[in-house]
Design an enzyme around this catalytic site. Structure first.
Site, PDB file in Angstrom:
ATOM      1  N   TYR A   1      11.036   9.320   1.282  1.00  0.00           N
ATOM      2  CA  TYR A   1      11.036   8.239   0.292  1.00  0.00           C
ATOM      3  C   TYR A   1      11.712   8.600  -1.023  1.00  0.00           C
ATOM      4  O   TYR A   1      11.860   7.757  -1.890  1.00  0.00           O
ATOM      5  CB  TYR A   1       9.592   7.785   0.029  1.00  0.00           C
TER       6      TYR A   1
ATOM      7  N   GLU B   1      12.878  -9.351   1.275  1.00  0.00           N
ATOM      8  CA  GLU B   1      12.093  -8.229   1.813  1.00  0.00           C
ATOM      9  C   GLU B   1      12.874  -6.945   1.583  1.00  0.00           C
ATOM     10  O   GLU B   1      14.053  -6.866   1.946  1.00  0.00           O
ATOM     11  CB  GLU B   1      11.861  -8.464   3.313  1.00  0.00           C
TER      12      GLU B   1
ATOM     13  N   ARG C   1       4.848  11.095  -2.396  1.00  0.00           N
ATOM     14  CA  ARG C   1       4.563  10.745  -1.018  1.00  0.00           C
ATOM     15  C   ARG C   1       5.775  11.048  -0.141  1.00  0.00           C
ATOM     16  O   ARG C   1       6.821  10.420  -0.328  1.00  0.00           O
ATOM     17  CB  ARG C   1       4.271   9.238  -0.988  1.00  0.00           C
TER      18      ARG C   1
ATOM     19  N   HIS D   1      12.837  -2.570   1.813  1.00  0.00           N
ATOM     20  CA  HIS D   1      12.254  -1.287   2.215  1.00  0.00           C
ATOM     21  C   HIS D   1      13.145  -0.179   1.702  1.00  0.00           C
ATOM     22  O   HIS D   1      14.379  -0.265   1.817  1.00  0.00           O
ATOM     23  CB  HIS D   1      12.132  -1.182   3.738  1.00  0.00           C
TER      24      HIS D   1
ATOM     25  N   ARG E   1      13.395   4.422  12.309  1.00  0.00           N
ATOM     26  CA  ARG E   1      12.108   5.131  12.325  1.00  0.00           C
ATOM     27  C   ARG E   1      11.279   4.740  13.557  1.00  0.00           C
ATOM     28  O   ARG E   1      11.824   4.255  14.534  1.00  0.00           O
ATOM     29  CB  ARG E   1      11.393   4.871  10.989  1.00  0.00           C
TER      30      ARG E   1
ATOM     31  N   PRO F   1       0.790  -1.226   0.000  1.00  0.00           N
ATOM     32  CA  PRO F   1       0.000   0.000   0.000  1.00  0.00           C
ATOM     33  C   PRO F   1       0.825   1.280   0.000  1.00  0.00           C
ATOM     34  O   PRO F   1       1.893   1.351   0.618  1.00  0.00           O
ATOM     35  CB  PRO F   1      -0.818  -0.096   1.293  1.00  0.00           C
ATOM     36  N   ASN F   2       0.287   2.261  -0.704  1.00  0.00           N
ATOM     37  CA  ASN F   2       0.798   3.638  -0.791  1.00  0.00           C
ATOM     38  C   ASN F   2       2.042   3.777  -1.653  1.00  0.00           C
ATOM     39  O   ASN F   2       2.467   4.905  -1.933  1.00  0.00           O
ATOM     40  CB  ASN F   2       1.064   4.221   0.620  1.00  0.00           C
TER      41      ASN F   2
ATOM     42  N   ALA G   1       3.324  -0.970   4.686  1.00  0.00           N
ATOM     43  CA  ALA G   1       2.771  -1.018   6.050  1.00  0.00           C
ATOM     44  C   ALA G   1       2.355  -2.432   6.465  1.00  0.00           C
ATOM     45  O   ALA G   1       2.396  -2.760   7.666  1.00  0.00           O
ATOM     46  CB  ALA G   1       1.588  -0.065   6.162  1.00  0.00           C
TER      47      ALA G   1
ATOM     48  N   ASN H   1       8.165  -5.469  -1.236  1.00  0.00           N
ATOM     49  CA  ASN H   1       8.050  -4.350  -0.306  1.00  0.00           C
ATOM     50  C   ASN H   1       6.586  -4.340   0.114  1.00  0.00           C
ATOM     51  O   ASN H   1       5.730  -3.797  -0.597  1.00  0.00           O
ATOM     52  CB  ASN H   1       8.453  -3.030  -0.959  1.00  0.00           C
TER      53      ASN H   1
HETATM   54  C1  DQA Z   1       8.407   1.095   3.613  1.00  0.00           C
HETATM   55  C2  DQA Z   1       8.527   1.282   5.126  1.00  0.00           C
HETATM   56  C3  DQA Z   1       7.200   0.992   5.796  1.00  0.00           C
HETATM   57  O1  DQA Z   1       7.311   1.162   7.207  1.00  0.00           O
HETATM   58  C4  DQA Z   1       6.127   1.949   5.295  1.00  0.00           C
HETATM   59  O2  DQA Z   1       4.866   1.613   5.861  1.00  0.00           O
HETATM   60  C5  DQA Z   1       6.057   2.001   3.817  1.00  0.00           C
HETATM   61  C6  DQA Z   1       7.299   1.947   3.030  1.00  0.00           C
HETATM   62  C7  DQA Z   1       9.721   1.486   2.885  1.00  0.00           C
HETATM   63  O3  DQA Z   1       9.837   1.122   1.716  1.00  0.00           O
HETATM   64  O4  DQA Z   1      10.586   2.147   3.455  1.00  0.00           O
HETATM   65  O5  DQA Z   1       4.993   2.209   3.249  1.00  0.00           O
HETATM   66  O6  DQA Z   1       8.156  -0.282   3.344  1.00  0.00           O
END
Ligand code: DQA
Length: 164
Positions: free
Chosen positions: A26, A101, A21, A103, A110, A13-14, A80, A77
């Site tokens: 990011y 995995e 964003r 990020h 964080r 998501p997002n 959340a 990725n």
């Molecule tokens: C994320 C880190 C997560 O905590 C966050 O919710 C994201 C992006 C990252 O790519 O740094 O949406 O996965």
């Protein structure tokens, strides 16, 4: 379909909003930029990329199920859902191919709730804080695991170099 083996790159998501964003966190690369980076890397290594994004937990589970049958490895990725989803973890636990995995940010610097990953324990490896390059490194690593005979740096070689 090209007949080349595929690596799945799954996004949660997002991440569709990347570039707009919270750019201070990011960065300004969009998800399309990251997709292009993955495709370029995969093509160089003789793979196709199956690149997906969803804002829905169940759809992410469906994407894992599809990748499980088709891909030589999964880069994920889960955004959340990394920090919340038993369903995503259980889906990944059924995958026998390597799972990396990824990020963009270093989640460990964080908020405390981002320090917990439900999926790290079922992943082959975790990359956090490398920005878009983390996706490229993950694609390269899956290709290396899929081609044990291909030239890439191995710990044994480093060990030999050190002792020769
Ligand atoms: C994320 C880190 C997560 O905590 C966050 O919710 C994201 C992006 C990252 O790519 O740094 O949406 O996965």
């Amino acid at each position: 379909m090209t007949g080349r083996p595929a690596i799945a790159v799954l996004n949660g998501p997002n991440l569709n909003l990347l570039g707009r964003r919270e750019p201070a966190l990011y960065g300004t690369a969009t998800l399309t930029d990251i997709e292009n980076l993955c495709r370029r890397t995969a093509t160089e290594l003789g793979y196709d990329i199956d690149f997906r994004q969803t804002n829905h937990e169940g759809t992410l589970v469906d994407h894992i199920h599809e990748a499980r049958d088709l891909a030589r490895g999964i880069v994920i990725n889960a955004a959340a859902y990394t920090h919340t989803s038993v369903a995503v973890r259980d889906a990944l636990a059924t995958v026998t191919a390597p799972v990396i995995e990824v990020h963009l940010t270093n989640v460990h610097t964080r908020e405390p709730f981002r320090h917990v990953s439900y999926i790290a324990a079922v992943a082959t490896g975790v990359l956090a804080g490398f920005g878009p390059a983390g996706y490229e490194y993950a694609v390269r690593h899956i290709a290396a695991l899929d081609n044990p005979a291909a030239p890439h740096t191995r710990i044994e070689e480093l060990h030999d170099a050190h002792h020769n």
